[in-house]
Design an enzyme around this catalytic site. Structure first.
Site, mmCIF file in Angstrom:
data_model
loop_
_atom_site.group_PDB
_atom_site.id
_atom_site.type_symbol
_atom_site.label_atom_id
_atom_site.label_comp_id
_atom_site.label_asym_id
_atom_site.label_seq_id
_atom_site.Cartn_x
_atom_site.Cartn_y
_atom_site.Cartn_z
ATOM 1 N N LYS A 94 7.194 -22.677 24.556
ATOM 2 C CA LYS A 94 7.925 -21.416 24.636
ATOM 3 C C LYS A 94 8.654 -21.329 25.977
ATOM 4 C CE LYS A 94 5.969 -19.487 20.900
ATOM 5 N NZ LYS A 94 6.732 -19.058 19.713
ATOM 6 N N GLU A 114 11.517 -23.808 22.196
ATOM 7 C CA GLU A 114 11.942 -22.432 21.949
ATOM 8 C C GLU A 114 12.285 -21.767 23.278
ATOM 9 O OE1 GLU A 114 9.633 -20.419 18.584
ATOM 10 O OE2 GLU A 114 8.152 -21.785 19.435
ATOM 11 N N HIS A 142 3.273 -27.633 11.685
ATOM 12 C CA HIS A 142 4.692 -28.001 11.623
ATOM 13 C C HIS A 142 4.941 -29.431 12.113
ATOM 14 C CE1 HIS A 142 5.490 -23.948 10.621
ATOM 15 N NE2 HIS A 142 5.509 -23.458 11.819
ATOM 16 N N LYS A 161 13.499 -27.139 5.510
ATOM 17 C CA LYS A 161 14.754 -27.356 6.221
ATOM 18 C C LYS A 161 15.485 -28.563 5.642
ATOM 19 C CE LYS A 161 13.224 -25.297 10.600
ATOM 20 N NZ LYS A 161 14.227 -24.231 10.620
ATOM 21 N N LYS A 164 0.884 -19.731 6.277
ATOM 22 C CA LYS A 164 0.021 -20.125 7.383
ATOM 23 C C LYS A 164 -0.296 -18.884 8.217
ATOM 24 C CE LYS A 164 2.914 -21.580 11.316
ATOM 25 N NZ LYS A 164 2.118 -21.104 12.431
ATOM 26 N N HIS A 188 7.553 -23.376 6.284
ATOM 27 C CA HIS A 188 9.018 -23.288 6.176
ATOM 28 C C HIS A 188 9.710 -24.485 6.819
ATOM 29 C CE1 HIS A 188 8.501 -21.585 10.249
ATOM 30 N NE2 HIS A 188 9.744 -21.971 10.466
ATOM 31 N N ARG A 247 0.808 -1.223 0.000
ATOM 32 C CA ARG A 247 0.000 0.000 0.000
ATOM 33 C C ARG A 247 0.838 1.269 0.000
ATOM 34 N NH1 ARG A 247 -3.668 -0.953 5.170
ATOM 35 N NH2 ARG A 247 -1.612 -1.549 5.918
ATOM 36 N N ASP A 256 -0.733 -23.356 16.665
ATOM 37 C CA ASP A 256 0.425 -22.673 16.086
ATOM 38 C C ASP A 256 1.507 -23.639 15.632
ATOM 39 O OD1 ASP A 256 1.888 -20.200 15.490
ATOM 40 O OD2 ASP A 256 3.234 -20.822 17.095
#
Length: 484
Positions: free
Chosen positions: A331, A216, A240, A182, A148, A178, A51, A235
């Protein structure tokens, strides 16, 4: 050992959302690295579309800054960057209006591969797809790339698929994950189907259990609004980790053909049993020693969303009946690591008796960091003193095995974008795959919501909730330790 670079045909790649975070962090730096590798032909062009009111030169400066920030300094070259920027231009586009579409249409060259990367929110997918068609930009051989999340549940995934199907056929739609780009993920297929050593043992008769871990160290800061509506299940697990499970568990496809591979992946998803509530552990990291907890990071007081989940899964098929798959992701854990560990059964009889050094064979496929493959085997400890057994790893890290050639291993986004240009859908999810994964996940989520279950608090910097450890302990097994 340098990797072989196979050039692609000339293309026009349009990146909708070309000024956004994904474009500047991943897509544009990745394309620059492919240009450096000699994979981008003279006739390749990249068109940013967004935009903002930008000239071509202003957009090239944005791309220059993205490369400077996200490409290793020793890989940056002034002359090469100038050559790459010569291929870059910009068009202002109103995704929900008419501005800019005729200009974009005039830029598209005939007899050239046309690819359109939807680096925008799913809410704009339908608008972009419709305008590409009404303005005569999307031909029968063009490709679109969508990011996604592919829906929030089965109903929204079906609606999204139906929206895209109104304007494109399935072979034109590339749903990008993604994780599938890998190097080590693709090596799952090479290890299984390229080595007679493993495939005869790849079944319930010889495999005790399989662990898939995606850990993570970061929290959800900056993504709180999105993440609190999804949680770890939506998520990570539904997409994944489901894809990793499929590649580990699927039957050999009849050929390395996109639909042959995806047919076998779909069979895995459909073979998944419903999950017993006792085989699910949800967690949420709490505040500790000045580190904010999930509720603070997500700015969602009293949220029931999980930042950690562990599950025990079973497949009802001939190959895997009776072999459990343990999945966990979270996480704010001790280390950032993604790996798949295949633990084989013990020999039916040990001629050495009970010895502390004798362990089950484990094949560890490490996705990040330090991509590589490790096989743990039992050997005799060197030296006199009788038959003492110890466990040693047969280790192949890519950095050690490939030397300088490891620098030529492309990033996941680089590889996947080049696959789009080639028209190779092997590493992209098909619409029926996405819907099957949601059909399995939806009842699990609905059940814990109906029960009013809340996630178990866990300390940041550890291995997750205590109940996740018990998920394995009750089966006389243990999680592999999460290490840097």
């Amino acid at each position: 050992m340098a990797s072989r670079v196979i050039p692609v045909d000339p293309f026009d790649l349009v990146i909708f959302g070309g000024t956004g975070d994904l474009a500047t962090r991943k897509i544009l730096p990745g394309l620059y690295r492919r240009f450096q590798a000699g994979q981008m032909p003279e006739g390749a062009r990249i068109i940013g579309a967004a935009r903002s009111e930008l000239t071509d030169e202003a957009y090239r400066e944005l791309v220059r800054a993205a490369v400077a920030e996200h490409v290793d300094a020793d890989r940056q070259d002034g002359a090469e960057l100038a050559g790459f920027l010569d291929r870059v231009s910009y068009t202002r586009i109103d995704a929900r209006g008419g501005d800019g579409w005729d200009t974009l249409a005039a830029k598209m060259r005939p007899d050239t591969i046309h690819a359109f990367y939807f680096s925008v929110g799913p809410g704009l997918f339908g608008d972009l797809a419709e305008r590409l068609n009404t303005h005569g930009i999307a031909g029968p051989d063009c490709r679109i790339v969508v990011e996604k999340p592919f829906g929030h549940d089965l109903a929204s995934a079906r609606a999204l698929n139906e929206t895209l199907a109104r304007h494109f056929v399935e072979h034109q739609i590339y749903r990008i994950d993604h994780y599938l780009g890998k190097e080590t993920v693709q090596n799952l297929m090479a290890v299984r189907f390229g080595n007679m050593l493993f495939e005869p043992l790849w079944n319930a008769q010889y495999v005790d259990h399989i662990q898939i871990t995606v850990a993570e160290t970061v929290g959800v800061g900056g993504r709180g609004d999105y993440y609190d509506k999804s949680g770890a299940m939506r998520d990570m697990v539904q997409n994944h980790m489901m894809q990793l499970l499929c590649l580990i568990a699927m039957e050999p496809p009849y050929t390395f053909d996109p639909d042959a591979v995806r047919d076998e992946k779909l069979k895995v998803i459909r073979a998944l049993d419903p999950v017993d509530p006792d085989d699910i552990v949800r967690g949420q990291y709490r505040a500790m020693n000045g580190t904010p907890g999930y509720l603070e990071d997500a700015e969602a007081p009293d949220s029931p969303t999980e930042s950690f989940i562990a599950l025990k899964l079973h497949l009802s098929n001939w190959r895997w009946k009776g072999t459990p798959f343990y999945l966990r992701t979270g996480k704010r854990l001790r280390a950032r690591t993604s790996e798949i560990a295949v633990t084989f059964k013990d020999p039916p009889h040990s001629i050495f008796g009970e010895q502390p050094g004798q362990r089950s064979n484990v094949l560890v496929i490490r996705l990040q960091p330090n991509e590589g493959i490790k096989l743990k085997v039992t050997i005799k400890e060197p030296g006199p003193g009788g038959m003492r057994l110890i466990e040693v790893p047969l280790d192949m890290s890519f950095a050690e095995a490939l030397g300088e050639g490891v620098r030529d291993i492309s990033d996941a986004y680089e590889r996947l974008i080049m696959d789009v240009i080639r028209g190779n859908q092997t590493l992209f999810m098909r619409g029926d795959e996405v819907e099957a994964a949601w059909a399995w996940a939806d009842p699990i989520i609905a059940a814990w919501e109906a029960r009013g279950d809340r996630p178990e608090p866990y300390d940041p910097g550890g291995s997750g909730p205590e109940d996740a450890l018990m998920l394995m302990h009750k089966d006389a097994r243990r999680w592999r330790e999460v290490r840097p």
